[in-house]
Design a protein around this motif. Structure first.
Motif, PDB file in Angstrom:
ATOM      1  N   PHE A 100       0.835  -1.195   0.000  1.00 25.93           N
ATOM      2  CA  PHE A 100       0.000   0.000   0.000  1.00 25.93           C
ATOM      3  C   PHE A 100       0.866   1.238   0.000  1.00 25.93           C
ATOM      4  N   TRP A 101       0.218   2.360  -0.284  1.00 21.53           N
ATOM      5  CA  TRP A 101       0.877   3.662  -0.288  1.00 21.53           C
ATOM      6  C   TRP A 101       0.185   4.512   0.762  1.00 21.53           C
ATOM      7  N   SER A 102       0.963   5.057   1.680  1.00 20.94           N
ATOM      8  CA  SER A 102       0.324   5.940   2.656  1.00 20.94           C
ATOM      9  C   SER A 102       0.808   7.369   2.460  1.00 20.94           C
ATOM     10  N   ILE A 103      -0.162   8.275   2.386  1.00 17.73           N
ATOM     11  CA  ILE A 103       0.156   9.703   2.368  1.00 17.73           C
ATOM     12  C   ILE A 103      -0.051  10.193   3.788  1.00 17.73           C
ATOM     13  N   MET A 104       1.001  10.798   4.340  1.00 15.81           N
ATOM     14  CA  MET A 104       0.983  11.087   5.780  1.00 15.81           C
ATOM     15  C   MET A 104       1.012  12.581   6.052  1.00 15.81           C
TER      16      MET A 104
END
Lengths: 362, 470
Positions: free
Chosen positions: A257-261
């Motif tokens: 997954f890709w997390s934008i934080m």
């Protein structure tokens, strides 16, 4: 906030640092286990041959199964493993070869090697625990790190690791380690701040960092390792989020997954807040594009540290509670909010004066 | 600089779709095609290819390894059996005109698993290496033997970390014991719904009373179940005059937002009743795309979401190869690897359709028996043709990476697999779908892309227009 370092008042006879697993039920299966009792003056205590250790800040019911590193000379104990928490992290080193503008844990020059302690602590962790590995940059001590992961796996194949790394140090030789099927026990969380070298490199304070990161990806792509992609949202990379989304969904769609934080206001981020913070509650367009692209291309995406009310309604499913339990808080504004129970809240050190404009109870 | 070899096809005047072996697509005009074919790409062309990961300095570079990884992911096949279709009985309480399995009468004897078969099935389950199992109960009407469903489910819940059961049922009889089974959280229901009362009654239920039973039951089940538990699909006679508006209304009034519009499968009873369906390609296409057009209109009008399952699957495969969960559309499509059918008599089949073909006596496609194990030599023989990667026609097709291969469909329609692929129903059907997708994605008009976005689950807005070459 839940303290990770607590007072440990030791009898004078206890001099050396030691590791201990607390047991409220008298089940002592290893030499590290000590039965804990309530202390008459409050808190919890346990006995060693040399004397007694009192933990005035810990209630008996909250610490059974915890693994503590006790430093008698400083009267403190580090809670390396909290048995009741999914958020346990070993800080492998405080050294780092990058200097990110928003670093929450600014690097230090000195390194203390605690690998033997970490290995033992991991072996004492509850069944199926996922242990975070962080820093500094853990792969600066790559050999010891790989050995720690392997040693724990040999004895406790149920334990999984979640390693946060800048991926500046993987080489072809690492494929021998990475290609072992059981290394799927490790999730490698790798930050990519932009697909534009000038933007990424400026954020991490290292010229050539994105190019080196791509070299590491060519190595990781040749192995079956599990990868998580991370992008901290900043004022200077928000414009490149769309092209980053195209880049990641083209090349790294196999990531878990890709997390934008959203930013954590501590360390350098606190210092540089006004120049690095981007208030997405005022403009969500680039993030919406990144989510749309990821859904289109089948890359799982999440928003971390995004209070639900700051996210447009259609996108809220992507905002997951991500702040570790020990540093979460809610604001006065959150009182009576109907979606509070599914909202991840705010960092303990979040400063609302300089924070999101769009906080509204729902 | 090297490019990753491109296949191409004209999809509109002066518009071509280009695709490489990893399943990346883009669009270009005839001039680009000329430059590509004559090896006269300009620096700008190379820049476009390189920036988008469609060319590389060499195969060891980032773009090179990334391409190889995408190719590998596309070709990778699941190796662990984790999906079973179980047929505990062949008996059924309906006799639909297009029944695919030549079901037997409800009162017939000898068409259920006996105790020995059941115990072998349980033993077979014990031998599986997977930790997650998905079981589809087919029939006949599987709920006639809800006792067997309970036995299997109970066994699986102990044996595996996670279980999913799908009961393919006609929902004619929701007895308390059937309802009790369907109510379990890990049980999902798939049923047939051909449209409104008239349509459903004509081919399936035949009488008013039975139709009423069905509609009452599906409503009752939908009302008491969480969203997503109940799904339905219609079977459409491509030569008939199906009313698509009525069909959509019937689904949306039940809160169902996905329709899998299937043509009559050329199997079983359907083979006799609908013999003209073998070549009814033109009429099917007309009907299918008018249905897609209707759904695109709906999406643009912001009506309640309605998705055509198969078109959306094709769209996903077009956008990102490797969406392999649907076993009728993938490549390679090796049999006997990740899923298997166990029939009412304990025979193994590689697919549900192959059991039907065998039953009507066209060709014996059984691949072993639950008492004796898999027939690997037969599987090997079948699997030789279960891949499109080297087919002399498919290798020139830009849709090769998103398409699949369906041996059993070829066998069923033409009695052999070495047919001229481009003349087959399978090829013509998928070419038409992928052409439509390519045309919509490369179009100036965002209309179709707005619908596509909704079908893919994009929260708001549209998806980008397809990548365009200089």
């Amino acid at each position: 906030m839940i303290p990770l370092r607590v007072r440990a008042l030791c009898s004078d006879e206890i001099e050396d640092d030691f590791l201990v697993r607390l047991s409220a039920h008298g089940q002592c299966s290893t030499e590290y286990d000590r039965e804990i009792h309530p202390h008459a003056d409050g808190g919890t205590c346990f006995l060693l041959c040399e004397g007694i250790v009192r933990l005035p800040d810990l209630a008996l019911k909250d610490c059974s199964g915890d693994v503590l590193l006790v430093e008698p000379s400083r009267n403190i104990a580090h809670r390396l493993i909290r048995a009741s928490s999914p958020h346990n992290t070993f800080l492998i080193t405080e050294q780092c070869d990058q200097l990110c503008v928003m670093c929450s844990q600014p690097p230090k020059k000195h390194h203390v090697d605690l690998f033997p302690t970490f290995i033992q602590a991991a072996l004492l962790a509850p069944k199926d625990a996922v242990i975070g590995i962080s820093g500094g940059e853990p792969t600066l001590y790559k050999e010891q790190l790989f050995e720690m992961i392997a040693e724990v796996h040999r004895n406790r194949p149920d334990i999984q690791f979640h390693v946060l790394t800048n991926a500046q140090h993987f080489t072809e030789d690492d494929l021998t380690f990475l290609n072992q099927p059981w290394v799927k026990n490790v999730l490698w969380a790798i930050p990519v701040y932009s697909d534009r070298a000038e933007v990424h490199d400026e954020i991490v304070g290292k010229e050539g960092a994105l190019e080196r990161l791509k070299v590491s990806f060519t190595i990781l792509m040749r192995s079956p390792v599990r990868v998580e992609l991370r992008t901290v949202l900043l004022d200077n990379n928000v414009e490149t989020l769309p092209s980053l989304a195209r880049f990641l969904t083209r090349h790294l769609r196999h990531a878990e997954f890709w997390s934008i934080m959203q930013l954590e206001s501590i360390g350098y981020a606190r210092m540089n807040w006004d120049s690095v913070f981007f208030d997405h509650s005022k403009d969500f367009n680039q993030i919406a594009f990144a989510i749309n692209k990821s859904v289109e291309m089948g890359l799982q995406i999440y928003l971390y540290n995004f209070p639900l009310c700051t996210v447009p309604a259609g996108y809220r499913d992507y905002a997951v509670p991500s702040i570790s339990d020990w540093k979460t808080k809610y604001l006065d504004e959150c009182q009576g909010c109907s979606i509070k129970s599914s909202c991840g809240g705010f960092f303990e050190w979040y400063d609302h004066q300089r924070g999101f404009a769009g906080i509204v109870a729902q | 600089m090297i490019d990753f070899p491109l296949k191409f096809r004209e999809i509109a005047t002066d518009r071509f779709v280009f695709a490489n072996d990893a399943g990346d697509q883009f669009f270009g005009d005839e001039k680009f095609l000329d430059r590509y074919a004559t090896e006269n790409l300009t620096n700008r062309d190379w820049g476009f290819l390189n920036e988008n990961g469609l060319a590389a300095t060499d195969l060891k570079s980032f773009n090179g390894v990334s391409f190889l990884r995408r190719y590998a992911l596309r070709m990778a096949q699941a190796q662990t059996t984790n999906y079973l279709i179980l047929v505990p009985t062949l008996r059924c309480d309906l006799a639909c005109s297009y029944c695919q399995v030549s079901r037997v009468n409800k009162k017939a004897q000898g068409y259920d698993w006996n105790d020995e078969t059941l115990s072998h099935v349980l033993r077979y389950l014990d031998g599986l290496e997977t930790k997650r199992i998905k079981i589809e109960f087919q029939g006949g009407e599987p709920t006639l033997r809800v006792d067997l469903l309970e036995r299997i489910a109970g066994h699986c819940r102990k044996q595996f970390d996670s279980c999913e059961f799908i009961v393919c049922t006609n929902l004619q009889d929701l007895r308390p014991d059937v309802l009790g089974f369907l109510d379990h959280e890990d049980v999902f229901v798939s049923t047939s719904l051909d449209g409104d009362w008239t349509a459903h009654q004509e081919h399936r239920t035949k009488s008013k009373g039975r139709t009423e039973e069905f509609f009452n039951n599906i409503q009752k089940l939908v009302d008491r179940s969480p969203k997503g538990k109940v799904s339905a699909l219609p079977t459409i006679d491509p030569t008939g005059d199906a009313n698509l508006e009525d069909l959509i209304s019937a689904y949306s009034s039940l809160g169902l937002n996905s329709i899998y519009l299937r043509p009559v499968n050329y199997q079983g009873f359907a083979r006799k009743t609908f013999s003209s369906s073998r070549d009814a390609f033109e009429s099917w296409n007309k009907l299918y795309f008018s249905f897609i057009d209707t759904l695109i209109e709906r999406a643009n009008e912001n009506s309640e979401l309605m998705v055509e399952f198969y078109f959306t699957l094709c769209l996903k495969r077009f956008l990102h190869a490797g969406e392999d969960h649907h076993v009728d559309l993938r490549n390679p499509n090796y049999f006997g690897k990740d899923y298997l059918v166990i029939d009412y008599d304990g025979a193994f089949y590689p697919t549900d359709e192959s059991r039907m073909l065998t039953r009507i006596g066209q060709v014996d496609l059984s691949v072993g028996h639950v008492t004796k194990g898999l027939d690997f030599s037969k599987l090997e023989q079948l699997n030789e043709s279960a891949i499109n990667s080297f087919h002399e026609e498919c290798i020139h097709c830009p849709y090769q990476s998103c398409c699949g291969i369906d041996l059993v469909d070829d066998l069923s329609r033409y009695g052999r697999t070495d047919i001229i692929k481009s003349e087959s129903w399978f090829c013509k059907r998928h070419l038409a779908i992928f052409d439509r997708i390519a045309s919509d994605l490369s179009s100036d008009s965002p209309k179709a892309r707005i619908a596509y976005a909704k079908w893919l689950g994009v929260p708001k807005g549209t998806i980008e227009r397809g990548l365009g070459a200089p």
